[in-house]
Design a protein around this motif. Structure first.
Motif, PDB file in Angstrom:
ATOM      1  N   ALA A  68      75.790  52.060  43.616  1.00 11.27           N
ATOM      2  CA  ALA A  68      76.700  52.625  42.877  1.00 11.27           C
ATOM      3  C   ALA A  68      77.538  53.943  43.425  1.00 11.27           C
ATOM      4  CB  ALA A  68      75.965  53.418  41.567  1.00 11.27           C
ATOM      5  N   ILE A  69      76.687  54.733  44.262  1.00 13.29           N
ATOM      6  CA  ILE A  69      77.558  55.929  45.025  1.00 13.29           C
ATOM      7  C   ILE A  69      78.417  54.977  45.827  1.00 13.29           C
ATOM      8  CG2 ILE A  69      77.341  57.533  46.534  1.00 13.29           C
ATOM      9  CD1 ILE A  69      74.364  58.280  45.291  1.00 13.29           C
ATOM     10  N   ASP A  70      78.103  54.220  46.696  1.00  8.64           N
ATOM     11  CA  ASP A  70      79.277  53.505  47.709  1.00  8.64           C
ATOM     12  C   ASP A  70      80.102  52.773  46.828  1.00  8.64           C
ATOM     13  OD1 ASP A  70      79.688  52.649  50.315  1.00  8.64           O
ATOM     14  OD2 ASP A  70      79.497  50.702  49.524  1.00  8.64           O
ATOM     15  N   MET A  71      80.055  52.282  45.746  1.00  6.21           N
ATOM     16  CA  MET A  71      81.144  51.539  44.980  1.00  6.21           C
ATOM     17  C   MET A  71      82.035  52.396  43.957  1.00  6.21           C
ATOM     18  SD  MET A  71      79.401  47.992  44.374  1.00  6.21           S
ATOM     19  CE  MET A  71      80.940  47.099  43.761  1.00  6.21           C
ATOM     20  N   LYS A  72      81.402  53.825  44.216  1.00  8.71           N
ATOM     21  CA  LYS A  72      81.983  54.868  43.082  1.00  8.71           C
ATOM     22  C   LYS A  72      81.885  54.491  41.487  1.00  8.71           C
ATOM     23  CE  LYS A  72      85.167  56.243  46.697  1.00  8.71           C
ATOM     24  NZ  LYS A  72      84.343  56.249  47.493  1.00  8.71           N
ATOM     25  N   ILE A  73      80.909  54.025  41.541  1.00  5.14           N
ATOM     26  CA  ILE A  73      80.523  53.664  40.015  1.00  5.14           C
ATOM     27  C   ILE A  73      79.642  54.887  39.266  1.00  5.14           C
ATOM     28  CG2 ILE A  73      78.812  52.225  38.299  1.00  5.14           C
ATOM     29  CD1 ILE A  73      79.150  49.967  40.491  1.00  5.14           C
ATOM     30  N   ALA A  98      69.336  63.797  43.422  1.00  3.50           N
ATOM     31  CA  ALA A  98      67.877  63.313  43.929  1.00  3.50           C
ATOM     32  C   ALA A  98      68.206  62.513  45.242  1.00  3.50           C
ATOM     33  CB  ALA A  98      67.216  62.671  42.999  1.00  3.50           C
ATOM     34  N   PHE A  99      68.977  61.478  44.786  1.00  2.00           N
ATOM     35  CA  PHE A  99      69.444  60.567  46.248  1.00  2.00           C
ATOM     36  C   PHE A  99      69.951  61.210  47.327  1.00  2.00           C
ATOM     37  CE2 PHE A  99      71.864  57.359  48.519  1.00  2.00           C
ATOM     38  CZ  PHE A  99      71.255  56.305  48.617  1.00  2.00           C
ATOM     39  N   ILE A 100      70.847  61.923  47.236  1.00  2.00           N
ATOM     40  CA  ILE A 100      71.606  62.568  48.347  1.00  2.00           C
ATOM     41  C   ILE A 100      70.510  63.730  48.963  1.00  2.00           C
ATOM     42  CG2 ILE A 100      73.203  64.434  49.081  1.00  2.00           C
ATOM     43  CD1 ILE A 100      75.109  62.965  46.908  1.00  2.00           C
ATOM     44  N   LYS A 101      69.632  64.285  48.296  1.00  2.00           N
ATOM     45  CA  LYS A 101      68.673  65.135  48.839  1.00  2.00           C
ATOM     46  C   LYS A 101      67.570  64.473  49.481  1.00  2.00           C
ATOM     47  CE  LYS A 101      66.917  69.264  49.375  1.00  2.00           C
ATOM     48  NZ  LYS A 101      67.161  69.914  50.677  1.00  2.00           N
ATOM     49  N   THR A 102      67.272  63.362  49.306  1.00  2.00           N
ATOM     50  CA  THR A 102      66.214  62.504  49.852  1.00  2.00           C
ATOM     51  C   THR A 102      66.896  62.215  51.168  1.00  2.00           C
ATOM     52  OG1 THR A 102      65.405  61.588  47.778  1.00  2.00           O
ATOM     53  CG2 THR A 102      64.885  60.470  49.599  1.00  2.00           C
ATOM     54  N   LEU A 103      68.226  61.763  51.238  1.00  2.00           N
ATOM     55  CA  LEU A 103      68.709  61.284  52.674  1.00  2.00           C
ATOM     56  C   LEU A 103      68.674  62.680  53.402  1.00  2.00           C
ATOM     57  CD1 LEU A 103      71.762  59.303  51.385  1.00  2.00           C
ATOM     58  CD2 LEU A 103      69.782  58.639  52.595  1.00  2.00           C
ATOM     59  N   PHE A 162      69.335  62.778  57.233  1.00  2.00           N
ATOM     60  CA  PHE A 162      70.674  61.963  57.372  1.00  2.00           C
ATOM     61  C   PHE A 162      71.622  62.953  56.509  1.00  2.00           C
ATOM     62  CE2 PHE A 162      67.422  58.629  57.758  1.00  2.00           C
ATOM     63  CZ  PHE A 162      68.075  58.119  58.767  1.00  2.00           C
ATOM     64  N   ASP A 163      73.032  62.712  57.009  1.00  2.00           N
ATOM     65  CA  ASP A 163      73.837  63.545  56.221  1.00  2.00           C
ATOM     66  C   ASP A 163      74.645  62.450  55.262  1.00  2.00           C
ATOM     67  OD1 ASP A 163      73.566  65.978  57.868  1.00  2.00           O
ATOM     68  OD2 ASP A 163      74.946  65.209  59.455  1.00  2.00           O
ATOM     69  N   TYR A 164      75.029  62.977  54.242  1.00  2.00           N
ATOM     70  CA  TYR A 164      75.802  62.530  53.180  1.00  2.00           C
ATOM     71  C   TYR A 164      77.191  62.575  53.277  1.00  2.00           C
ATOM     72  CZ  TYR A 164      77.625  60.487  48.954  1.00  2.00           C
ATOM     73  OH  TYR A 164      78.408  59.901  48.022  1.00  2.00           O
ATOM     74  N   PRO A 165      77.921  61.788  53.464  1.00  2.00           N
ATOM     75  CA  PRO A 165      79.345  62.224  53.724  1.00  2.00           C
ATOM     76  C   PRO A 165      80.138  63.013  52.864  1.00  2.00           C
ATOM     77  CG  PRO A 165      79.073  59.761  53.869  1.00  2.00           C
ATOM     78  CD  PRO A 165      78.003  60.314  53.581  1.00  2.00           C
TER      79      PRO A 165
END
Length: 64
Positions: free
Chosen positions: A37-42, A51-56, A61-64
């Motif tokens: 969903a994040i990748d497809m901008k949904i 929560a997803f980004i903090k897990t990365l 890993f960096d989130y763009p």
């Protein structure tokens, strides 16, 4: 780690279904569906995205 972050950001189990029906079925599916969903901008609930980004980030890993 993802499950811990979901708890930290007060994501209720029923909220998983706001990402997708499959996302509501298990933590692994929620992880996959959230990334998609994040990748497809949904649009998805902000606390699940956090929560997803903090897990990365916690995994190194960096989130763009």
């Amino acid at each position: 780690i993802f499950e811990e972050k979901l708890e930290k950001y007060n994501v209720a189990r029923n909220d998983w279904y706001e990402v997708s029906e499959y996302g509501g079925s298990s933590i692994a599916e929620l992880w996959a569906e959230t990334g998609t969903a994040i990748d497809m901008k949904i649009p998805i609930p902000g606390n699940i995205k956090k929560a997803f980004i903090k897990t990365l980030n916690d995994a190194g890993f960096d989130y763009p």
